[in-house]
Motif scaffolding. Structure first.
Motif, mmCIF file in Angstrom:
data_model
loop_
_atom_site.group_PDB
_atom_site.id
_atom_site.type_symbol
_atom_site.label_atom_id
_atom_site.label_comp_id
_atom_site.label_asym_id
_atom_site.label_seq_id
_atom_site.Cartn_x
_atom_site.Cartn_y
_atom_site.Cartn_z
ATOM 1 N N GLU A 18 80.798 39.493 15.958
ATOM 2 C CA GLU A 18 80.030 38.700 14.925
ATOM 3 C C GLU A 18 78.763 38.255 15.871
ATOM 4 O OE1 GLU A 18 83.184 35.851 12.668
ATOM 5 O OE2 GLU A 18 82.898 35.115 14.582
ATOM 6 N N ASP A 19 78.686 38.214 16.925
ATOM 7 C CA ASP A 19 77.416 37.832 17.706
ATOM 8 C C ASP A 19 76.512 39.125 17.969
ATOM 9 O OD1 ASP A 19 78.584 35.519 18.461
ATOM 10 O OD2 ASP A 19 79.229 36.022 20.434
ATOM 11 N N ALA A 20 76.991 40.308 17.883
ATOM 12 C CA ALA A 20 76.189 41.558 17.976
ATOM 13 C C ALA A 20 75.378 41.777 16.672
ATOM 14 C CB ALA A 20 77.123 42.831 17.975
ATOM 15 N N ASP A 21 73.911 42.528 17.039
ATOM 16 C CA ASP A 21 73.079 42.736 15.663
ATOM 17 C C ASP A 21 73.174 44.058 15.462
ATOM 18 O OD1 ASP A 21 71.861 40.073 15.546
ATOM 19 O OD2 ASP A 21 70.714 40.683 17.182
ATOM 20 N N ILE A 22 73.571 44.822 16.543
ATOM 21 C CA ILE A 22 73.725 46.515 16.436
ATOM 22 C C ILE A 22 75.039 46.660 17.038
ATOM 23 C CG2 ILE A 22 72.877 48.571 16.843
ATOM 24 C CD1 ILE A 22 70.174 47.555 17.495
ATOM 25 N N ILE A 23 75.899 47.535 16.335
ATOM 26 C CA ILE A 23 77.292 47.875 16.711
ATOM 27 C C ILE A 23 77.295 49.507 16.718
ATOM 28 C CG2 ILE A 23 79.666 47.856 16.586
ATOM 29 C CD1 ILE A 23 79.271 45.010 15.210
ATOM 30 N N ARG A 65 73.729 46.152 11.794
ATOM 31 C CA ARG A 65 73.394 47.616 11.797
ATOM 32 C C ARG A 65 74.655 48.150 12.730
ATOM 33 N NH1 ARG A 65 67.649 47.631 14.753
ATOM 34 N NH2 ARG A 65 68.251 50.058 14.530
ATOM 35 N N VAL A 66 75.099 49.223 11.989
ATOM 36 C CA VAL A 66 76.460 49.836 12.307
ATOM 37 C C VAL A 66 76.417 51.451 12.211
ATOM 38 C CG1 VAL A 66 79.170 49.718 12.375
ATOM 39 C CG2 VAL A 66 77.898 47.892 11.407
ATOM 40 N N TYR A 67 76.820 51.926 13.532
ATOM 41 C CA TYR A 67 76.814 53.442 13.757
ATOM 42 C C TYR A 67 77.674 54.129 14.117
ATOM 43 C CZ TYR A 67 71.695 52.184 13.035
ATOM 44 O OH TYR A 67 70.433 51.602 12.639
ATOM 45 N N ARG A 68 78.230 54.983 13.560
ATOM 46 C CA ARG A 68 79.336 56.082 13.992
ATOM 47 C C ARG A 68 78.711 57.212 14.589
ATOM 48 N NH1 ARG A 68 80.893 56.175 7.753
ATOM 49 N NH2 ARG A 68 78.744 56.237 7.971
ATOM 50 N N LEU A 69 79.196 57.333 16.020
ATOM 51 C CA LEU A 69 78.511 58.407 16.846
ATOM 52 C C LEU A 69 79.572 59.383 17.232
ATOM 53 C CD1 LEU A 69 75.755 58.105 17.943
ATOM 54 C CD2 LEU A 69 76.853 55.887 17.152
ATOM 55 N N GLY A 70 79.348 60.697 17.213
ATOM 56 C CA GLY A 70 80.153 61.853 17.666
ATOM 57 C C GLY A 70 79.203 62.943 17.578
ATOM 58 N N ASP A 119 68.860 57.303 18.209
ATOM 59 C CA ASP A 119 68.099 57.440 19.502
ATOM 60 C C ASP A 119 68.922 56.460 20.364
ATOM 61 O OD1 ASP A 119 67.020 54.670 19.123
ATOM 62 O OD2 ASP A 119 65.277 55.911 18.182
ATOM 63 N N GLU A 120 68.237 56.736 21.709
ATOM 64 C CA GLU A 120 69.114 56.031 22.853
ATOM 65 C C GLU A 120 68.559 54.421 22.641
ATOM 66 O OE1 GLU A 120 68.209 57.983 26.432
ATOM 67 O OE2 GLU A 120 69.245 59.799 26.057
ATOM 68 N N ASP A 121 67.477 54.133 22.162
ATOM 69 C CA ASP A 121 67.191 52.820 22.085
ATOM 70 C C ASP A 121 68.341 51.834 21.186
ATOM 71 O OD1 ASP A 121 65.068 52.815 23.877
ATOM 72 O OD2 ASP A 121 63.388 53.145 22.016
ATOM 73 N N VAL A 122 68.699 52.495 20.225
ATOM 74 C CA VAL A 122 69.513 51.733 19.408
ATOM 75 C C VAL A 122 70.834 51.670 20.211
ATOM 76 C CG1 VAL A 122 70.935 52.316 17.291
ATOM 77 C CG2 VAL A 122 68.627 52.763 17.260
ATOM 78 N N ILE A 123 71.307 52.561 20.997
ATOM 79 C CA ILE A 123 72.671 52.430 21.809
ATOM 80 C C ILE A 123 72.340 51.572 22.750
ATOM 81 C CG2 ILE A 123 74.232 53.485 23.169
ATOM 82 C CD1 ILE A 123 73.863 56.207 21.477
ATOM 83 N N ALA A 159 79.146 48.699 22.126
ATOM 84 C CA ALA A 159 79.804 49.911 21.838
ATOM 85 C C ALA A 159 81.417 49.501 21.797
ATOM 86 C CB ALA A 159 79.277 51.149 22.928
ATOM 87 N N LEU A 160 81.958 49.938 20.720
ATOM 88 C CA LEU A 160 83.421 49.948 20.522
ATOM 89 C C LEU A 160 83.801 51.341 20.723
ATOM 90 C CD1 LEU A 160 83.434 47.327 17.621
ATOM 91 C CD2 LEU A 160 83.383 47.036 20.102
#
Length: 315
Positions: A13-18, A49-54, A70-74, A79-80
């Motif tokens: 809930e506290d995160a803007d980007i996940i 803003r939610v992103y699936r990485l792999g 990009d790395e700025d987003v991460i 990170a979960l």
């Protein structure tokens, strides 16, 4: 399941980007937990803003492709990391750039990386943990799409509820997911029906299974055979259940060959009925559950040594 999810919900809930990460050579539990959590966050917190990485290509007939960031987003995200026992197996090592790292997993917690761990070794799948988490959230909602993802991960990681870590809680979570009007026969067909070519590949596996003693079975799949049957390395290793129902086999394994910088290396899946094998896998660039583990980047010498260790354990 003895996990308190209040801090996990608060972090989301506290995160803007996940950013959501999973392990290399992803299986259905890894991909289903990643996509199920993605859809749950987007449903309940559409402004985030939610992103699936792999980095690995996945089966896009069942799962959507990974996102590109990009790395700025991460760096500005939490990170979960899902279904990943140790940090070396995270598929995209940029996870470490995140301002907070949270581990959600059901493997033995030998590498408690990150700022917070939600690990339940008694759970049959990471999707079981997420189902419990979502059920504990009284104000948030679930839907059919999320439940379908989680059911797929639960079904495959338990081998259709046949593994020794399938518990009453596992089945209760499956029933909870089924209540979202799941098309259970269709899900089974989607996950387990194979092409005619793959059917013949299964015959190749059985015909080329080798034994060390009476209780250890192994199959080594050359690159040329994979190309012949048009099957990826991870999909090939997922056929390990083809040799998993022989009474005499206490341990059964499958290895896929690959060429890296001109050198032949092997990735493998290891299974057992009762023999503890994850301690052996830990010695060979791998790990996992006591009866289901994986190894990677083995040399020919490593492979032979691993087989000898497994042979000793099977006697």
């Amino acid at each position: 399941m003895n996990l308190n999810f209040k801090a996990l919900l608060r972090a989301i809930e506290d995160a803007d980007i996940i950013t959501l990460f999973r392990h290399v050579h992803p299986d259905c539990d890894a991909l289903s937990s990643q996509n199920g959590l993605y859809c749950w966050i987007k449903l309940n917190y559409p402004e985030k803003r939610v992103y699936r990485l792999g980095e690995e290509t996945t089966d896009q007939t069942v799962y959507p492709p990974s996102d590109i960031v990009d790395e700025d987003v991460i760096h500005n995200s939490i990170a979960l990391v899902l279904d990943t026992a140790n940090k070396e197996r995270i598929d995209d090592q940029r996870y470490a750039l995140a301002k907070q790292v949270i581990k959600i997993d059901h493997h033995p917690n030998n590498d408690p990386f990150g700022n917070k761990n939600y690990v339940c070794e008694e759970a049959a799948a990471t999707c079981e943990i997420l189902t419990s988490f979502f059920a504990s959230c009284k104000k948030q909602i679930m839907n059919h799409e999320i439940a379908t993802y989680l059911y797929k991960g639960l079904l495959t990681d338990t081998l259709c509820f046949r593994t020794s870590n399938t518990t009453q809680h596992t089945l209760e979570m499956a029933a909870k997911l089924a209540s979202y009007n799941l098309a259970i026969p269709e899900i089974n067909r989607e996950l387990f029906d194979v092409s005619y070519k793959t059917f013949h590949f299964s015959n190749w596996i059985r015909s080329n299974t080798q034994l060390l003693g009476e209780h250890l079975a192994y199959v080594i799949i050359p690159e040329s055979i994979r190309h012949q049957y048009d099957i990826s390395a991870s999909s090939a290793r997922n056929r390990i259940d083809e040799i998993g129902h022989v009474k005499e086999f206490l341990i059964w394994t499958m290895f896929t060959e690959k060429t890296v910088n001109g050198q032949k290396l092997y990735d493998g899946s290891l299974r057992s009925k009762t023999v503890i094998i994850n301690t052996i896998a830990n010695k060979y660039h791998g790990g996992g559950h006591k009866n289901a583990s994986g190894v990677k980047d083995l040399t020919e010498n490593d492979l032979q040594n691993l087989l000898q260790d497994l042979y000793k354990a099977s006697n």
